[in-house]
Scaffold this motif. Structure first.
Motif, PDB file in Angstrom:
ATOM      1  N   ILE A 173      -1.178  -5.719  -3.645  1.00 16.38           N
ATOM      2  CA  ILE A 173      -2.252  -5.702  -2.842  1.00 16.38           C
ATOM      3  C   ILE A 173      -3.217  -6.670  -2.960  1.00 16.38           C
ATOM      4  CG2 ILE A 173      -4.232  -3.957  -2.099  1.00 16.38           C
ATOM      5  CD1 ILE A 173      -2.215  -1.740  -2.748  1.00 16.38           C
ATOM      6  N   GLU A 210     -11.769  -6.015  -2.279  1.00 15.09           N
ATOM      7  CA  GLU A 210     -10.659  -5.249  -2.336  1.00 15.09           C
ATOM      8  C   GLU A 210      -9.576  -5.849  -3.522  1.00 15.09           C
ATOM      9  OE1 GLU A 210      -7.828  -2.001  -1.244  1.00 15.09           O
ATOM     10  OE2 GLU A 210      -9.769  -2.436  -0.576  1.00 15.09           O
ATOM     11  N   ASN A 220      -8.049  -4.159  -7.195  1.00 15.20           N
ATOM     12  CA  ASN A 220      -6.652  -3.831  -7.430  1.00 15.20           C
ATOM     13  C   ASN A 220      -6.224  -4.831  -8.519  1.00 15.20           C
ATOM     14  OD1 ASN A 220      -5.099  -1.990  -5.389  1.00 15.20           O
ATOM     15  ND2 ASN A 220      -6.734  -3.083  -4.296  1.00 15.20           N
ATOM     16  N   ASN A 269      -0.547  -2.307  -6.939  1.00 10.10           N
ATOM     17  CA  ASN A 269      -1.967  -2.851  -7.037  1.00 10.10           C
ATOM     18  C   ASN A 269      -1.780  -4.423  -7.220  1.00 10.10           C
ATOM     19  OD1 ASN A 269      -2.167   0.204  -8.349  1.00 10.10           O
ATOM     20  ND2 ASN A 269      -3.775  -0.384  -7.194  1.00 10.10           N
ATOM     21  N   ARG A 324       0.993  -1.106  -0.084  1.00  9.60           N
ATOM     22  CA  ARG A 324      -0.107   0.032   0.041  1.00  9.60           C
ATOM     23  C   ARG A 324       1.042   1.280  -0.090  1.00  9.60           C
ATOM     24  NH1 ARG A 324      -4.449  -2.753   3.535  1.00  9.60           N
ATOM     25  NH2 ARG A 324      -5.855  -3.580   1.778  1.00  9.60           N
TER      26      ARG A 324
END
Length: 195
Positions: free
Chosen positions: A111, A138, A142, A108, A103
């Motif tokens: 993550i 999430e 990403n 991305n 992060r």
């Protein structure tokens, strides 16, 4: 590699130690060796190498490799976790450590992968399923940002299985276009009737 595949632990360790010595302590060597151990089914040795990968990455201040070492350790913990009544705490802790780094660097792909594994970790336990859904969402976002269609599709399937809903249908854009086209035709028909 042959010693690892033939399940000769002493010979495997000696060969890998020599490879690291020749490579002058390159942290990437620990990663490769750990992956070889994992492929041969020696999870304990793989975990040991991934911890060495973590240590050498910390010493060198290499945040990218450090995050990767946490992700690799989490994978081993998830593969060896057998308690279906609880999620793997060591895996989750490693994933959280990796997520902090990813992060901070706005990575991305990292993550997405960490959140996908957190979702996998939480899914088997019913009270943790909302956390799994959150992690998968999430991850999905990403993977989409990163442009990883395979990762996006894989997580979309996992989320659909978990929730019974399709979070991002492939044909959503087509449905919107057809809906707009239908509304346009309806308006045109209404105008023609009014004349």
């Amino acid at each position: 590699r042959i010693a690892a595949l033939e399940a000769l632990p002493n010979e495997t360790r000696a060969a890998f130690d020599e490879a690291i010595r020749v490579d002058n302590g390159n942290p990437g060597a620990h990663k490769v060796i750990g992956q070889q151990f994992l492929e041969s089914g020696d999870s304990a040795s793989a975990l040991q190498e991934f911890r060495e990968y973590e240590t050498t990455s910390k010493k060198r201040g290499d945040q990218k490799r450090l995050a990767e070492s946490y992700l690799l350790q989490a994978r081993v913990h998830l593969q060896t976790h057998t308690d279906t009544a609880h999620f793997s705490v060591p895996a989750n802790n490693n994933l959280i450590r990796g997520l902090r780094i990813y992060r901070t660097s706005a990575n991305n792909a990292g993550i997405a992968e960490c959140e996908e594994l957190r979702g996998d970790n939480f899914t088997p336990i019913a009270p943790n399923r909302p956390a799994a859904v959150s992690s998968y969402r999430e991850s999905l976002a990403n993977y989409r940002i990163d442009g990883d269609e395979l990762g996006h599709e894989r997580v979309r399937r996992k989320l659909r299985l978990l929730t019974g809903q399709d979070p991002t249908p492939h044909d959503a854009w087509l449905v919107r276009i057809l809906q707009s086209l239908g509304e346009l035709i309806l308006r045109q028909a209404t105008l023609l009737r009014a004349r």
